[in-house]
Design a protein around this motif. Structure first.
Motif, PDB file in Angstrom:
ATOM      1  N   LEU A  78       0.819  -1.223   0.000  1.00  0.00           N
ATOM      2  CA  LEU A  78       0.000   0.000   0.000  1.00  0.00           C
ATOM      3  C   LEU A  78       0.847   1.265   0.000  1.00  0.00           C
ATOM      4  O   LEU A  78       0.384   2.321  -0.427  1.00  0.00           O
ATOM      5  N   GLU A  79       2.087   1.160   0.454  1.00  0.00           N
ATOM      6  CA  GLU A  79       2.994   2.303   0.403  1.00  0.00           C
ATOM      7  C   GLU A  79       3.205   2.736  -1.052  1.00  0.00           C
ATOM      8  O   GLU A  79       3.285   3.920  -1.369  1.00  0.00           O
ATOM      9  N   ALA A  80       3.281   1.732  -1.943  1.00  0.00           N
ATOM     10  CA  ALA A  80       3.521   2.041  -3.357  1.00  0.00           C
ATOM     11  C   ALA A  80       2.227   2.153  -4.146  1.00  0.00           C
ATOM     12  O   ALA A  80       2.163   2.848  -5.158  1.00  0.00           O
ATOM     13  N   ASN A  81       1.198   1.422  -3.704  1.00  0.00           N
ATOM     14  CA  ASN A  81      -0.018   1.324  -4.521  1.00  0.00           C
ATOM     15  C   ASN A  81      -1.238   1.203  -3.613  1.00  0.00           C
ATOM     16  O   ASN A  81      -1.534   0.117  -3.094  1.00  0.00           O
ATOM     17  N   LEU A  82      -1.959   2.322  -3.472  1.00  0.00           N
ATOM     18  CA  LEU A  82      -3.136   2.315  -2.596  1.00  0.00           C
ATOM     19  C   LEU A  82      -4.258   1.449  -3.149  1.00  0.00           C
ATOM     20  O   LEU A  82      -5.200   1.121  -2.450  1.00  0.00           O
ATOM     21  N   LEU A  83      -4.175   1.081  -4.428  1.00  0.00           N
ATOM     22  CA  LEU A  83      -5.156   0.163  -5.010  1.00  0.00           C
ATOM     23  C   LEU A  83      -4.543  -1.231  -5.171  1.00  0.00           C
ATOM     24  O   LEU A  83      -4.864  -1.971  -6.109  1.00  0.00           O
ATOM     25  N   GLY A  84      -3.632  -1.571  -4.247  1.00  0.00           N
ATOM     26  CA  GLY A  84      -2.948  -2.870  -4.317  1.00  0.00           C
ATOM     27  C   GLY A  84      -3.903  -4.047  -4.308  1.00  0.00           C
ATOM     28  O   GLY A  84      -3.615  -5.089  -4.899  1.00  0.00           O
ATOM     29  N   GLY A  85      -5.044  -3.903  -3.642  1.00  0.00           N
ATOM     30  CA  GLY A  85      -6.023  -5.001  -3.590  1.00  0.00           C
ATOM     31  C   GLY A  85      -6.696  -5.204  -4.932  1.00  0.00           C
ATOM     32  O   GLY A  85      -6.854  -6.332  -5.420  1.00  0.00           O
ATOM     33  N   GLN A 117      -0.256 -10.941  -3.472  1.00  0.00           N
ATOM     34  CA  GLN A 117      -0.610  -9.540  -3.184  1.00  0.00           C
ATOM     35  C   GLN A 117      -2.042  -9.475  -2.649  1.00  0.00           C
ATOM     36  O   GLN A 117      -2.353  -8.737  -1.729  1.00  0.00           O
ATOM     37  N   ARG A 118      -2.896 -10.284  -3.249  1.00  0.00           N
ATOM     38  CA  ARG A 118      -4.280 -10.325  -2.774  1.00  0.00           C
ATOM     39  C   ARG A 118      -4.347 -10.859  -1.345  1.00  0.00           C
ATOM     40  O   ARG A 118      -5.087 -10.334  -0.508  1.00  0.00           O
ATOM     41  N   TYR A 119      -3.578 -11.919  -1.093  1.00  0.00           N
ATOM     42  CA  TYR A 119      -3.572 -12.520   0.244  1.00  0.00           C
ATOM     43  C   TYR A 119      -3.229 -11.448   1.289  1.00  0.00           C
ATOM     44  O   TYR A 119      -3.917 -11.303   2.298  1.00  0.00           O
ATOM     45  N   ALA A 120      -2.160 -10.681   1.019  1.00  0.00           N
ATOM     46  CA  ALA A 120      -1.701  -9.682   1.991  1.00  0.00           C
ATOM     47  C   ALA A 120      -2.721  -8.550   2.148  1.00  0.00           C
ATOM     48  O   ALA A 120      -3.034  -8.135   3.277  1.00  0.00           O
ATOM     49  N   THR A 121      -3.252  -8.055   1.032  1.00  0.00           N
ATOM     50  CA  THR A 121      -4.179  -6.914   1.149  1.00  0.00           C
ATOM     51  C   THR A 121      -5.510  -7.353   1.764  1.00  0.00           C
ATOM     52  O   THR A 121      -6.088  -6.625   2.568  1.00  0.00           O
ATOM     53  N   ASP A 122      -5.974  -8.557   1.425  1.00  0.00           N
ATOM     54  CA  ASP A 122      -7.211  -9.062   2.065  1.00  0.00           C
ATOM     55  C   ASP A 122      -7.016  -9.138   3.581  1.00  0.00           C
ATOM     56  O   ASP A 122      -7.915  -8.792   4.358  1.00  0.00           O
TER      57      ASP A 122
END
Ligand SMILES: Cc1cc2nc3c(=O)[nH]c(=O)nc-3n(C[C@H](O)[C@H](O)[C@H](O)COP(=O)(O)OP(=O)(O)OC[C@H]3O[C@@H](n4cnc5c(N)ncnc54)[C@H](O)[C@@H]3O)c2cc1C
Length: 451
Positions: A78-85, A117-122
């Motif tokens: 999220l530091e690099a991409n607020l739409l990481g999810g 990436q999904r796993y972490a953002t979820d």
């Protein structure tokens, strides 16, 4: 199994909302993350990081998952991409991070970076983690027009720098094409609400159902805000008229997809024809299969080599049973009330046109019919020229806003543009251009403040 039982009739077409990349469980995620070779170091960054337009530090977040710390992984993303999810679900990872994974060189499957990436953002959204530090308010106000991926990413980056940001979105829901057009088997709604909630908690104000649809409203924004980010995307499908357009069963791609993503799936019948050769054409063809069509044919006026769709999208459509009819130009739609067939003509390829691709030239006397209950036109989107003409000094090229790519600044110095309106074509490009526009806007306004 006898050979005659292995044909297309045994192919299982997944459901409309069945995800092509389902979530990983805890153990699966750790095992997958441990496959990463953690390449890159002080002298050269890892190829996956270099391939990410949003500059997500892939080895760092994958390493955090391998160490059992998905919260830290989410913070890196999220530091690099607020739409990481959202990007975790919709990015063409095959040609970006996963496409450049060094495991390919060893003939092995790349690390499943998108699903990690999904796993972490979820995980982060599940715990309601606070995403980013926000600087102290700097007293400057920015209006963002459009609440799609570009507008959302820009608003969060601006809030992080201390700007007072308001997003004006014409629709009653955020997300733009990510909500209303991206194939539902990649992303339907989630995690847009969680991402918007994060932005809200960073201080972004949202005005939904508030189109900036008159020159007066634009002038009003100019009077009340220090700068404006244009994140309006593109408009509806380009208007290509055919005789028979009024028949039942004739659809424009965006209307078709929006209907199925908002709970009113179109009735497609058995045979569906799709006009176009881009990613949207691949999506609607695969969606038609999921809606129950048994024969879906893509009609394209050039050959596979000239198709603008990503090769992996074409391969996936083909694997699911989509047929392709090359060098084919639809001429009219036939039927009494409902569509019955698309009349087509063969073409040959002549000299290259302005796009550099060989021009399709119709061959007379080669007319033929493709039987179809439904036809979907997926030919491209229109630029928002009328709206853009209200902004003084803006320069357009091919209907897209001309910007300095490093700063996102337009021909009008108080306006910065990002996303599809400025030439992007994917969500992660919208994020990349939004970050550039925010850097440019920040440098511009700070200069003004210091002057
Ligand atoms: C069918 C289809 C499938 C796609 N699939 C993928 C995919 O799988 N992966 C991927 O990465 N990309 C995909 N894309 C591309 C991706 O959706 C876009 O690149 C991305 O959404 C661009 O973001 P944006 O914010 O620039 O524009 P948009 O998403 O179009 O958002 C613009 C927003 O601005 C609002 N707006 C416009 N004018 C005004 C106004 N005057 N006032 C207020 N609000 C306004 C609109 O309502 C909209 O919400 C797909 C596109 C299509 C059409």
């Amino acid at each position: 199994m006898p050979e005659n039982l292995t044909g297309p009739t045994l192919r299982r077409i997944p459901g409309l909302f069945e995800e092509v990349k389902p979530p990983l469980g805890d153990l699966e995620a750790v095992v997958e993350a441990e496959r990463c070779l953690r390449c890159g170091g002080p002298y050269a960054s890892a190829p996956c990081l270099r391939a990410c337009p949003a500059e997500v530090d892939v080895p760092a977040f994958v390493g955090a998952i391998a160490e059992g710390d998905p919260g830290r992984a989410a913070a890196v993303i999220l530091e690099a991409n607020l739409l990481g999810g959202t990007c975790a679900r919709v990015c063409p990872t095959e040609i970006l991070c996963e496409g450049s994974c060094v495991l390919h060189h060893e003939g092995r499957r790349p690390v499943d970076i998108g699903r990690l990436q999904r796993y972490a953002t979820d995980f982060a959204f599940g715990l309601g983690l606070k995403p980013r530090k926000v600087a102290r308010p700097n007293g400057l106000r920015v209006a963002v027009i459009g609440g799609g991926p570009a507008g959302l990413a820009a608003s969060g980056e601006l809030a992080a720098l201390g700007y007072d940001v308001t997003v004006f979105e014409a629709r009653r829901e955020p997300g733009g094409l990510a909500r209303f057009a991206i194939a539902p088997y990649r992303q339907n709604v989630e995690p847009i609400p969680q991402e918007v909630e994060l932005l809200h908690r960073m201080g972004v104000h949202f005005r939904f159902g508030k189109p900036i649809d008159t020159p007066e409203k634009l002038r009003d924004l100019e009077a009340h805000f220090d700068a404006v980010v244009l994140a309006v995307g593109l408009g509806q499908d380009v208007e290509v008229k055919y005789e028979g357009d009024e028949l039942e069963g004739v659809w424009d791609s965006l209307v078709f997809i929006e209907a199925l993503k908002t709970g009113q799936p179109p009735k497609v019948g058995e045979r569906v024809a799709v006009i176009g050769g881009g990613n949207t054409a691949m999506d609607v063809a695969r969606e038609a299969l999921r809606l129950g069509a048994t024969e879906v044919t893509v009609l394209y006026r050039r050959t596979e080599a000239e198709m603008p769709a990503f090769p992996h999208e074409v391969a996936e459509a083909r694997q699911e049973g989509v047929h392709f009819q090359w060098l084919t130009l639809p001429i009219r739609f036939l039927g009494r009330y409902r569509l019955e067939a698309v009349e087509c003509q063969y073409v040959r390829l002549g000299e290259p046109d302005a796009s550099g691709r060989r021009r399709p030239e119709p061959v007379s006397g080669t007319e033929f019919r493709v039987p179809a209950d439904t036809v979907i036109k997926a030919i491209g989107q229109r630029p928002r020229q009328e709206f853009l003409a209200w902004v003084e000094g803006l320069k357009l090229s091919g209907g897209k806003v001309e910007v300095d790519p490093a700063t996102g600044q337009t021909g009008n110095p108080r306006y910065f543009a990002a996303g599809d309106a400025a030439g992007g074509a994917t969500v992660v490009q919208a994020v990349q251009s939004a970050k550039a526009a925010v850097r440019g806007l920040d440098a511009y306004l700070r200069q003004g403040v210091g002057a």
